[in-house]
Enzyme design. Structure first.
Site, PDB file in Angstrom:
ATOM      1  N   LYS A  38      -5.195  -0.895 -18.109  1.00  0.00           N
ATOM      2  CA  LYS A  38      -4.380  -1.783 -18.947  1.00  0.00           C
ATOM      3  C   LYS A  38      -3.733  -1.233 -19.825  1.00  0.00           C
ATOM      4  O   LYS A  38      -2.221  -1.600 -19.880  1.00  0.00           O
ATOM      5  CB  LYS A  38      -5.428  -2.819 -19.457  1.00  0.00           C
ATOM      6  N   HIS A  83       2.745  -5.485  27.841  1.00  0.00           N
ATOM      7  CA  HIS A  83       2.951  -6.478  26.722  1.00  0.00           C
ATOM      8  C   HIS A  83       1.625  -7.326  26.541  1.00  0.00           C
ATOM      9  O   HIS A  83       1.944  -8.730  26.878  1.00  0.00           O
ATOM     10  CB  HIS A  83       4.122  -7.520  27.389  1.00  0.00           C
TER      11      HIS A  83
END
Length: 561
Positions: A152, A319
């Site tokens: 932080k 595919h």
């Protein structure tokens, strides 16, 4: 409640922060002495705890115990040592603000410019099979607080959680301090570190909760949880007893590599590896160019199809759809080569540039056939030495070896706009054709029944609407992805040609009308397997009966979208 807001005009600019004081508390001692050496040589005061302090001191460097900073001894078997204002004020003070600087001076607290922390080995303790009480002791409290506080306050403090980053940190210390850019990077890694840690703890608790009520769900809850943990990431949240799925799902994965592009060249893409996964994402690329997005999609589909069978099997995918699937007798002289040869014969034109998966090691005989066909990817559990030598001479083929502990996920996940869909995978783990119902014709002989079983399993790998024709353990015609079943039947028959005569057929869902089935009957199909369940089943059964064709209802469908 939001934090206190300070006017931006009061902040002083701060980029390069020289390291004068460091707090070090690590479970992983890798590179610790080397780091301490550089810090000591740079005149950095080292504050440390427990075994970390002992390691640094044994290496001959001065170290200040945390208890000397806090004026409070480490207590409760080490559960409380860094949770003290003298530590956290020194970490959280934003020295861009004169007020914070003055408050530290009034409190006689020195700031930290560097915190090096990694957390208790919780995951390792769980994996060791330790008792629950021992696992709970490895839930770190002070460590995450230090990491998050430092991250932080990255404007002033560098936080390092991984020995992998020590070299970068050492270079910065020697160069005069850490830059804001470097501290921001370290802060991001730190928050990721604590997030993953908390997810692991949450998953362990969730699993133990599932253990307590699995009898009420016949064990399904525990099985699903294990699959979430191993293959999708980890789960957390309150249990919803109306469902075997946790009320909250968090997915954890690590980026493996950035791919050249996605499904199309204008799309960016990357592959992420699920924690504990052992699937196609973790396969070793033994040879060939880097895998593409489409390669991974097709390889996964190929493996999914090949591993539906216990016998030696090969699937050829193009595919995301099969252009050939076949099995072979385990007693055949070279079963996997035979399976590949017959899978390829289904549709050699479509197999050009396809992806092949085998559920057995690739032999030289199979490699000799594959080497004559342009193939994008060949994935298998292994390669015989001669087979690998032959195939690796071809620069354009990618050879993938599945992990030794390869396993298929029993859960599937799909992203939709605004959310995710999760379902149990469609598998054949408890498959038996004894459950089928003969609705027309005579009972078939053993060989025909075996073909029907093969066709029913192979059809699951075909995109809906799906029709698959088979003979002698191999597909001979596949109709896939059509928006109506009649077109799928025409496509399967067209691709099979003369091979449709005497073949068997499988449909992934019921025939809504007799017209699709009639296409198969007119082509000479001798037996059919389908789920049944249409409001016009009697019409469909009548067509099969009129043709003298055996037709079985399975009672379950295998849609694949």
């Amino acid at each position: 409640m939001s934090g206190h807001t300070t006017p931006q005009s009061l902040y002083r600019e701060r980029d390069l922060v020289p390291v004068k004081r460091a707090l070090i508390s690590v479970s992983d001692k890798t590179g610790l002495v080397e780091l301490a050496t550089v810090l000591a040589e740079s005149g950095v005061e080292i504050v440390s705890t427990g075994s970390t302090a002992a390691t640094i001191r044994e290496a001959g460097f001065a170290v200040t115990d945390v208890s000397a900073v806090t004026g409070f001894p480490e207590s409760l078997d080490g559960r409380v040592k860094t949770l003290h204002p003298s530590v956290h004020a020194g970490i959280l003070a934003d020295l861009r603000l004169e007020a914070h600087e003055n408050q530290l001076a009034d409190l006689s607290i020195a700031p930290f410019e560097l915190v090096v922390v990694n957390l208790y080995p919780f995951v390792e303790t769980v994996e060791s099979g330790a008792a629950p009480a021992d696992v709970i002791e490895q839930i770190d409290i002070g460590g995450p607080a230090l990491v998050r506080a430092s991250a932080k306050n990255h404007a002033n403090v560098a936080i390092v959680v991984d020995p992998f980053n020590y070299d970068e940190l050492i270079a910065a210390v020697k160069a005069g301090g850490t830059t804001l850019t470097l501290r921001q990077k370290f802060a991001s890694l730190a928050f990721e570190h604590t997030a993953n840690y908390d997810l692991s703890v949450s998953a362990w608790f969730t699993e133990n909760i599932y253990d307590q009520w699995q009898d009420d769900t016949e064990g399904l809850g525990e099985e699903i949880l294990e699959q979430f943990d191993a293959l999708l990431g980890t789960t957390s949240g309150d249990l919803d007893e109306a469902s075997v799925f946790p009320s909250t799902l968090v997915i954890e994965a690590t980026r493996g590599s950035v791919l050249r592009y996605g499904e199309n060249s204008h799309q960016a893409a990357a592959i992420y590896l699920g924690e504990g996964g052992a699937g196609i994402a973790q396969a070793d690329v033994l040879h060939g160019k880097e895998m593409s997005y489409n390669n991974y999609v097709d390889a996964d589909a190929a493996v999914r199809a090949a591993y539906d069978f216990d016998q030696p099997a090969v699937a050829i995918i193009k595919h995301a759809n099969p252009c050939g699937i076949a099995v072979a007798s385990p007693d055949a002289p070279d079963a996997i080569a035979d399976a590949h040869r017959r899978a390829h014969e289904c549709d050699p034109v479509s197999a050009f540039g396809g992806v092949i998966a085998a559920n057995r090691r690739v032999t030289l005989a199979m490699a000799q056939t594959v080497s004559t066909i342009f193939t994008e990817v060949l994935v298998a559990p292994g390669f015989d030495d001669e087979a690998f030598e032959l195939l690796s001479a071809k620069k354009n083929i990618r050879l993938l070896e599945l992990p030794e502990d390869f396993r298929r996920s029993s859960l599937e996940l799909r992203q939709i706009s605004g959310g995710l869909l999760v379902q149990e995978a469609d598998t054949f783990e408890e498959f038996s054709s004894d459950d089928w119902t003969l609705v027309s014709g005579e009972e078939v002989d053993a060989a025909t029944r075996a073909d029907l079983e093969f066709a029913w399993k192979a059809c699951r790998a075909v995109k809906s609407n799906a029709i698959l024709l088979a003979h002698d353990g191999a597909s001979v015609g596949v109709g896939m992805g059509q928006v109506n079943r009649v077109d799928s039947c025409h496509l399967a028959v067209s691709r099979a040609g003369e091979r449709a005569q005497g073949a068997v057929a499988a449909s992934d869902a019921f025939f809504p009308f007799a017209d699709g089935l009639q296409v198969l009957l007119d082509a000479g199909v001798k037996a059919v397997v389908q789920p049944g369940g249409s409001v016009r089943d009697e019409e469909v059964i009548a067509a099969a009966t009129a043709a003298g064709v055996a037709m079985y209802f399975t009672g379950e469908r295998h849609f694949f979208h």
